[in-house]
Design a protein around this motif. Structure first.
Motif, PDB file in Angstrom:
ATOM      1  N   PHE A  75     -32.701  25.901 -34.633  1.00  0.00           N
ATOM      2  CA  PHE A  75     -33.248  25.865 -35.878  1.00  0.00           C
ATOM      3  C   PHE A  75     -31.200  25.742 -36.764  1.00  0.00           C
ATOM      4  N   LEU A  76     -30.603  26.417 -36.054  1.00  0.00           N
ATOM      5  CA  LEU A  76     -29.247  26.543 -36.343  1.00  0.00           C
ATOM      6  C   LEU A  76     -28.485  25.621 -36.079  1.00  0.00           C
ATOM      7  N   ASP A  77     -28.924  24.823 -35.411  1.00  0.00           N
ATOM      8  CA  ASP A  77     -27.887  24.077 -34.562  1.00  0.00           C
ATOM      9  C   ASP A  77     -28.266  22.360 -34.518  1.00  0.00           C
ATOM     10  N   SER A  78     -27.700  21.747 -33.708  1.00  0.00           N
ATOM     11  CA  SER A  78     -28.051  20.620 -33.288  1.00  0.00           C
ATOM     12  C   SER A  78     -27.787  19.851 -32.134  1.00  0.00           C
ATOM     13  N   GLU A  79     -27.472  21.358 -30.566  1.00  0.00           N
ATOM     14  CA  GLU A  79     -26.917  21.283 -29.840  1.00  0.00           C
ATOM     15  C   GLU A  79     -28.258  22.288 -28.419  1.00  0.00           C
ATOM     16  N   TYR A  80     -28.222  21.893 -27.236  1.00  0.00           N
ATOM     17  CA  TYR A  80     -29.122  22.413 -26.697  1.00  0.00           C
ATOM     18  C   TYR A  80     -28.091  23.460 -27.219  1.00  0.00           C
ATOM     19  N   ARG A  81     -28.811  24.012 -26.461  1.00  0.00           N
ATOM     20  CA  ARG A  81     -28.801  26.399 -26.628  1.00  0.00           C
ATOM     21  C   ARG A  81     -29.674  26.727 -25.387  1.00  0.00           C
ATOM     22  N   GLY A  82     -29.168  27.543 -23.611  1.00  0.00           N
ATOM     23  CA  GLY A  82     -30.348  28.248 -23.715  1.00  0.00           C
ATOM     24  C   GLY A  82     -31.198  29.517 -24.483  1.00  0.00           C
ATOM     25  N   VAL A  83     -32.490  28.742 -24.501  1.00  0.00           N
ATOM     26  CA  VAL A  83     -33.101  29.956 -24.992  1.00  0.00           C
ATOM     27  C   VAL A  83     -32.838  30.857 -25.353  1.00  0.00           C
ATOM     28  N   PHE A  84     -32.004  32.241 -24.245  1.00  0.00           N
ATOM     29  CA  PHE A  84     -31.888  33.639 -24.631  1.00  0.00           C
ATOM     30  C   PHE A  84     -30.352  33.272 -25.157  1.00  0.00           C
ATOM     31  N   ASN A 147     -20.202  28.718 -37.214  1.00  0.00           N
ATOM     32  CA  ASN A 147     -20.872  27.670 -37.336  1.00  0.00           C
ATOM     33  C   ASN A 147     -21.641  27.983 -38.726  1.00  0.00           C
ATOM     34  N   GLU A 148     -20.735  27.199 -39.927  1.00  0.00           N
ATOM     35  CA  GLU A 148     -21.172  27.162 -41.046  1.00  0.00           C
ATOM     36  C   GLU A 148     -23.159  26.739 -41.726  1.00  0.00           C
ATOM     37  N   ARG A 149     -23.140  26.054 -40.980  1.00  0.00           N
ATOM     38  CA  ARG A 149     -25.189  25.674 -40.916  1.00  0.00           C
ATOM     39  C   ARG A 149     -25.522  26.209 -40.791  1.00  0.00           C
ATOM     40  N   ALA A 150     -25.827  27.538 -39.389  1.00  0.00           N
ATOM     41  CA  ALA A 150     -26.184  28.296 -39.233  1.00  0.00           C
ATOM     42  C   ALA A 150     -26.006  29.515 -40.574  1.00  0.00           C
ATOM     43  N   MET A 151     -24.676  30.031 -40.787  1.00  0.00           N
ATOM     44  CA  MET A 151     -24.918  30.460 -42.572  1.00  0.00           C
ATOM     45  C   MET A 151     -25.417  29.916 -43.218  1.00  0.00           C
ATOM     46  N   ALA A 152     -26.055  28.704 -43.227  1.00  0.00           N
ATOM     47  CA  ALA A 152     -26.155  28.288 -44.816  1.00  0.00           C
ATOM     48  C   ALA A 152     -28.341  28.119 -44.215  1.00  0.00           C
ATOM     49  N   LYS A 155     -34.374  28.604 -43.003  1.00  0.00           N
ATOM     50  CA  LYS A 155     -36.353  28.302 -43.688  1.00  0.00           C
ATOM     51  C   LYS A 155     -36.230  27.209 -42.544  1.00  0.00           C
ATOM     52  N   ALA A 156     -37.801  26.837 -41.385  1.00  0.00           N
ATOM     53  CA  ALA A 156     -37.177  26.717 -40.497  1.00  0.00           C
ATOM     54  C   ALA A 156     -38.277  25.117 -41.159  1.00  0.00           C
ATOM     55  N   ASP A 157     -37.644  24.299 -39.662  1.00  0.00           N
ATOM     56  CA  ASP A 157     -37.911  23.264 -39.719  1.00  0.00           C
ATOM     57  C   ASP A 157     -39.451  22.821 -38.776  1.00  0.00           C
ATOM     58  N   ASP A 158     -39.650  21.546 -38.546  1.00  0.00           N
ATOM     59  CA  ASP A 158     -40.890  21.691 -38.180  1.00  0.00           C
ATOM     60  C   ASP A 158     -40.415  21.072 -35.990  1.00  0.00           C
ATOM     61  N   ARG A 159     -39.350  21.636 -36.154  1.00  0.00           N
ATOM     62  CA  ARG A 159     -38.852  21.560 -34.421  1.00  0.00           C
ATOM     63  C   ARG A 159     -39.827  22.426 -33.015  1.00  0.00           C
ATOM     64  N   PHE A 160     -40.126  23.228 -33.741  1.00  0.00           N
ATOM     65  CA  PHE A 160     -41.052  24.359 -33.425  1.00  0.00           C
ATOM     66  C   PHE A 160     -42.568  23.987 -32.846  1.00  0.00           C
ATOM     67  N   GLY A 161     -42.695  23.152 -34.226  1.00  0.00           N
ATOM     68  CA  GLY A 161     -44.029  23.181 -34.283  1.00  0.00           C
ATOM     69  C   GLY A 161     -44.540  22.983 -35.730  1.00  0.00           C
TER      70      GLY A 161
END
Length: 163
Positions: A75-84, A147-152, A155-161
């Motif tokens: 949610f807090l980013d636009s890059e792929y990250r490891g789930v852990f 990561n300023e986007r992460a701090m702002a 709320k969840a978007d629809d990327r995980f359903g």
């Protein structure tokens, strides 16, 4: 294959959040929102002395998470990250933790502020928040640092359903 581990809920969490989209992604995104935990009667005696703590950590199941991926765009980013390296709900073991502000306990009902989980979420455990047992040295936040986007984002978007 790995051995299965059996767990069962000790209660249910009630919140105003009915679907993932628009729900807070961490308790800080719902600091003024009220939630309630209904601890099942057979576990109510375990609440003794919990009322002296200002914050508690709720351990729960992401029961509406239907699958997982080992690399995701959180949610807090636009890059792929490891789930852990994230707190995303779609995990190999869909376990969530949230530290919330305890406001009161009435019999087997815990009232709190800061719910970031969906209404009806199964509760696995409750732990008192004790800052003295947390790391005392500086904590680094990995990819979230700067990561300023992460701090702002709160709320969840629809990327995980959306349900």
């Amino acid at each position: 294959m790995h051995d299965a581990i059996a767990m069962y809920p000790i209660g249910v969490i009630h919140t105003p959040h009915k679907q993932r989209q628009g729900a807070p992604i961490q308790p800080s995104g719902a600091a003024e929102v009220a939630g309630r935990v209904e601890v099942f009667e057979e576990f109510a005696a375990g609440l003794r002395d919990l009322d002296g703590f200002s914050h508690i950590t709720l351990v729960f199941v992401f029961d509406r998470s239907d699958d997982f991926e080992l690399e995701i765009v959180p949610f807090l980013d636009s890059e792929y990250r490891g789930v852990f390296a994230t707190r995303a709900p779609r995990r190999p073991n869909p376990i969530g933790i949230s530290t919330v502000r305890l406001t009161s306990i009435e019999d087997n009902i815990i009232n709190f502020q800061g719910p970031d989980m969906l209404d009806g979420t199964p509760l696995l455990d409750i732990k008192p928040c004790t800052p003295e047992l947390s790391p005392q040295e500086p904590v680094h936040r990995g990819w979230l640092e700067g990561n300023e986007r992460a701090m702002a984002a709160r709320k969840a978007d629809d990327r995980f359903g959306s349900t």
